[in-house]
Design an enzyme around this catalytic site. Structure first.
Site, PDB file in Angstrom:
ATOM      1  NE  ARG A  42      -0.606  -0.570   4.879  1.00  0.00           N
ATOM      2  CZ  ARG A  42      -0.954  -0.153   6.096  1.00  0.00           C
ATOM      3  NH1 ARG A  42      -1.961   0.669   6.246  1.00  0.00           N
ATOM      4  NH2 ARG A  42      -0.312  -0.563   7.151  1.00  0.00           N
ATOM      5  CD  GLU A  96     -17.306   2.614   2.192  1.00  0.00           C
ATOM      6  OE1 GLU A  96     -18.548   2.557   2.301  1.00  0.00           O
ATOM      7  OE2 GLU A  96     -16.545   2.708   3.173  1.00  0.00           O
ATOM      8  CG  PHE A 109     -15.157  -1.406   2.965  1.00  0.00           C
ATOM      9  CD1 PHE A 109     -16.018  -2.435   3.322  1.00  0.00           C
ATOM     10  CD2 PHE A 109     -14.223  -0.976   3.897  1.00  0.00           C
ATOM     11  CE1 PHE A 109     -15.948  -3.026   4.579  1.00  0.00           C
ATOM     12  CE2 PHE A 109     -14.148  -1.556   5.160  1.00  0.00           C
ATOM     13  CZ  PHE A 109     -15.015  -2.580   5.497  1.00  0.00           C
TER      14      PHE A 109
HETATM   15  C1  LIG Z   1     -18.217   0.069   4.989  1.00  0.00           C
HETATM   16  C2  LIG Z   1     -17.037   0.440   5.796  1.00  0.00           C
HETATM   17  N1  LIG Z   1     -16.229   1.423   5.366  1.00  0.00           N
HETATM   18  C3  LIG Z   1     -15.130   1.751   6.068  1.00  0.00           C
HETATM   19  C4  LIG Z   1     -14.805   1.089   7.209  1.00  0.00           C
HETATM   20  C5  LIG Z   1     -13.538   1.421   7.965  1.00  0.00           C
HETATM   21  N2  LIG Z   1     -13.884   2.058   9.234  1.00  0.00           N
HETATM   22  C6  LIG Z   1     -13.963   1.370  10.393  1.00  0.00           C
HETATM   23  S1  LIG Z   1     -14.439   2.307  11.694  1.00  0.00           S
HETATM   24  C7  LIG Z   1     -14.511   3.707  10.724  1.00  0.00           C
HETATM   25  C8  LIG Z   1     -14.893   5.011  11.331  1.00  0.00           C
HETATM   26  C9  LIG Z   1     -16.213   4.935  12.001  1.00  0.00           C
HETATM   27  O1  LIG Z   1     -16.546   6.141  12.612  1.00  0.00           O
HETATM   28  P1  LIG Z   1     -17.641   6.122  13.751  1.00  0.00           P
HETATM   29  O2  LIG Z   1     -18.828   5.375  13.280  1.00  0.00           O
HETATM   30  O3  LIG Z   1     -17.871   7.508  14.185  1.00  0.00           O
HETATM   31  O4  LIG Z   1     -16.981   5.247  14.892  1.00  0.00           O
HETATM   32  P2  LIG Z   1     -15.904   5.755  16.002  1.00  0.00           P
HETATM   33  O5  LIG Z   1     -14.639   6.082  15.279  1.00  0.00           O
HETATM   34  O6  LIG Z   1     -16.496   6.926  16.684  1.00  0.00           O
HETATM   35  O7  LIG Z   1     -15.739   4.563  16.901  1.00  0.00           O
HETATM   36  C10 LIG Z   1     -14.178   3.395   9.395  1.00  0.00           C
HETATM   37  C11 LIG Z   1     -14.125   4.350   8.297  1.00  0.00           C
HETATM   38  C12 LIG Z   1     -15.672   0.048   7.609  1.00  0.00           C
HETATM   39  N3  LIG Z   1     -15.420  -0.686   8.699  1.00  0.00           N
HETATM   40  N4  LIG Z   1     -16.774  -0.245   6.899  1.00  0.00           N
END
Ligand SMILES: Cc1ncc(C[n+]2csc(CCOP(=O)(O)OP(=O)(O)O)c2C)c(N)n1
Ligand SMILES: [Mg+2]
Lengths: 281, 317
Positions: free
Chosen positions: B13, B61, B86
């Protein structure tokens, strides 16, 4: 009357569990987990009406679905400390052949889990389906779900939010963890979402605010209110204001600990700030 | 026998991140999109240098794929970045209709592919993405093997007009291809000459194939190792020329045996020259939590597994 001191002690122990679990495997998500500790403790110990025995269909009991599956540490800790499986099993978090997968799954048959989550944005639809099944079964129990605030950026949520009110799914209480943080920064930096309350209301939901989501009494009061609003024709949304990383001073108010484990020294500091109460696993 | 060594290890990556940063400096039409995973995709350098050409989509996405398709109308070359799961399954119909069927010049860049993402577990470990993407008409599918090849591939796909799926990973792996390589889409690379068996590998399994060929050499077995970085379009000529010599083949990939590189190779063989083939791939299963090395061992995706497959296929000649 719930014994607040007991619930607080459990919450402290849950915080220790979270830290120790992610530290051991140097991976996992402490930030969101710590912020939701009071919520999980309140839900499993006081709010939900639960059967003694776990089975998938969960007839005659309230159900809970975790949509933001990355906060599995808090979920596993509270499930174990509510008797779904032995607390010793917390030792296996994220290890090869464990039932405690990085994100919750039904695949290994862990009691307490009814759906896989981790890919964000899917849990509300599942909770709605389970709530509609309860109605078909003439089962008066409620369905609870939890979602991240960043997670609300996924469009599937809004399909679900629109559907739930259109179909009067009023046995559903969906809580949003409003910590204002996600991976790349604050939710306002990444994608400002405006008034989440206004959006849910515009979509026909009843909204309950919990301003102090890290205060057990406030959480109990807010969730009791949400419960009292069920069965009145509208789905219920709880906006739970929390602090990411709550209870560990250097983890609080930042997205930095969303998905990062503490090192040995940081673990020691974190544990020192949360003295053992019910006993470590 | 030609042998390969390495002095440095890096994640593929980061090769993507370096390639994207270079494109930012050389190609003003390149734009980048991300769905709340900037750090994981190593996109920071591009973003710091070209903030106006970066779009933070949020965790959305499907919206990202549509916006990328729209950005091509007006001549932009969008590179989308999120995890492989994703980037594909989550957004399949958006890719299918708005990108592939509409013939849009979008580069779908997918990190954390396969089991080597490790502890996050099966929800994030997609082992079906090569199959999903190769089935889309017109989609180019590339899975480079190390940092340098990923960087070169990232740069090369900007010059190709059409949709591309670029798949790479999370762990640090040996760097064994040259920094100054030119990347040719659809062109296999022969790493070692051999006469007993052909080993065709893609992605993280290429290094494992080279390790296997060393051990096999010591056991008196001469393996020809071919790097297929482009699964579609597949370099059929290179594969057929090699098996003409060796008479048997092992395919190796960090992917389900259903729908992966192995099946693409099997189709070519069935059509042109039926040949004994063994598959080093996962066996119709989801992954699980564990360290990358533990998982590659448990699911049979390493040098040992390749050596075993070679011994099996040799008996079938
Ligand atoms: C469909 C999808 N896209 C991206 C991710 C990667 N991802 C995991 S947690 C997260 C952020 C989530 O933010 P939030 O719901 O506010 O949770 P917090 O960080 O506050 O625990 C992302 C982008 C994922 N798990 N699933
Ligand atoms: Mg959040």
């Amino acid at each position: 009357m719930p014994n607040i001191k007991e619930l607080e002690d459990l919450t402290t122990q849950v915080r220790r569990d979270i830290l120790r679990m992610v530290h051991k495997v140097n991976s996992g998500h402490p930030g969101g987990s710590l912020g939701c500790a009071e919520f999980f403790v309140s839900l499993y110990k006081e709010i939900m009406d639960r059967n003694d025995h776990f089975d998938m269909d969960g007839k005659g009991e309230d159900l809970f679905f975790l949509s933001n599956g990355h906060i599995s540490p808090v979920y596993y800790s509270v499930l174990a400390r509510s008797g779904y499986f032995s607390v010793d099993e917390l030792n296996t978090f994220r290890l090869l052949d464990s039932r405690l997968q990085g994100h919750p799954t039904t695949h290994e048959g862990l009691p307490g889990i009814r759906i896989a989550s981790g890919s964000l944005g899917q849990g509300m639809s599942v909770a709605i389906g389970a709530a509609q099944a309860k109605k078909l079964n003439n089962d008066n129990h409620l369905v609870y779900s939890l979602h991240g605030d960043g997670e609300l950026q996924e469009g599937q949520n809004w399909e679900a939010i629109m559907y739930a009110s259109a179909k009067k799914v009023d046995n559903l209480i969906s809580t949003i963890d409003l910590n204002g943080q996600q991976i790349d920064g604050s939710t306002d930096d990444v994608l400002p979402m405006g008034s989440i309350k206004g959006k849910f209301e515009a979509f026909g939901w009843t909204v309950v605010d919990i301003e102090e989501g890290n205060n057990i009494e406030a959480v109990l009061k807010g969730m009791a209110e949400a419960k009292s609003l069920a069965g009145k024709g509208k789905p219920i949304c709880v906006l739970l204001k929390t602090v990411m990383g709550n209870g560990i001073d250097f983890m609080m108010h930042t997205h930095a600990w969303h998905g990062k484990a503490p090192n040995d020294e940081q673990l020691a500091i974190g544990l020192a700030q949360n003295a053992e109460t019910l006993g470590d696993y | 026998m030609k042998t390969y060594t390495y002095t440095d290890k890096k994640d593929t990556r980061s090769g993507f991140g370096a390639g994207l940063a270079e494109l930012g400096r050389t190609n003003p039409n390149v734009v980048a999109l991300c769905a709340d995973l900037i750090g994981s995709l190593k996109m920071n350098e591009f973003i710091d240098e070209n903030p106006e050409r970066f779009f933070q989509i949020g965790i959305a996405e499907a919206n990202m794929m549509g916006i990328a398709a729209g950005l091509t109308i007006g001549g932009k070359i969008p590179f989308t970045g999120t995890f492989a799961n994703f980037s594909t399954g989550r957004v399949y119909d958006q890719i299918r209709q708005s990108i592939a069927y509409s013939g849009k010049n979008v580069k779908i860049c997918a990190s954390h592919a396969g089991l080597t993402l490790g502890e996050d577990g099966a929800t994030h470990q997609i082992l079906e993405d090569i199959g999903l993407m190769k089935m889309l008409p017109g989609m180019v599918v590339i899975n480079p093997c190390d940092y340098n090849q990923t960087k070169a591939a990232t740069i090369a796909i900007a010059d190709y007009d059409g949709p591309v799926y670029l798949r790479f990973g999370r762990p640090s792996v040996p760097i064994f291809t040259p920094a100054d390589q030119k990347f040719e889409i659809g062109k296999a690379i022969k790493f070692t000459e051999g006469s007993d068996v052909t080993i065709v590998a893609t992605g993280h399994l290429v290094w494992e194939a080279l390790e296997a060929s060393k051990a096999l050499h010591e056991a008196g077995i001469s393996a020809e190792v071919i790097n297929i970085h482009t699964i579609k379009p597949l370099d059929e000529e290179a594969i057929l020329a090699s098996i003409e010599k060796t008479g048997c083949i092992v395919t190796a990939e960090e992917h389900n045996h259903l729908g992966g590189l192995g099946e693409s190779v099997a189709r070519v063989l069935a059509q042109h020259r039926p040949t004994p083939q063994e598959f080093v791939a996962t066996n119709d299963t989801f992954g699980e939590s564990g360290t990358p090395a533990q998982l590659m061992d448990k699911y049979g995706l390493n040098s040992d597994a390749i050596q075993k497959a070679v011994k099996t296929v040799l008996k079938r000649k």
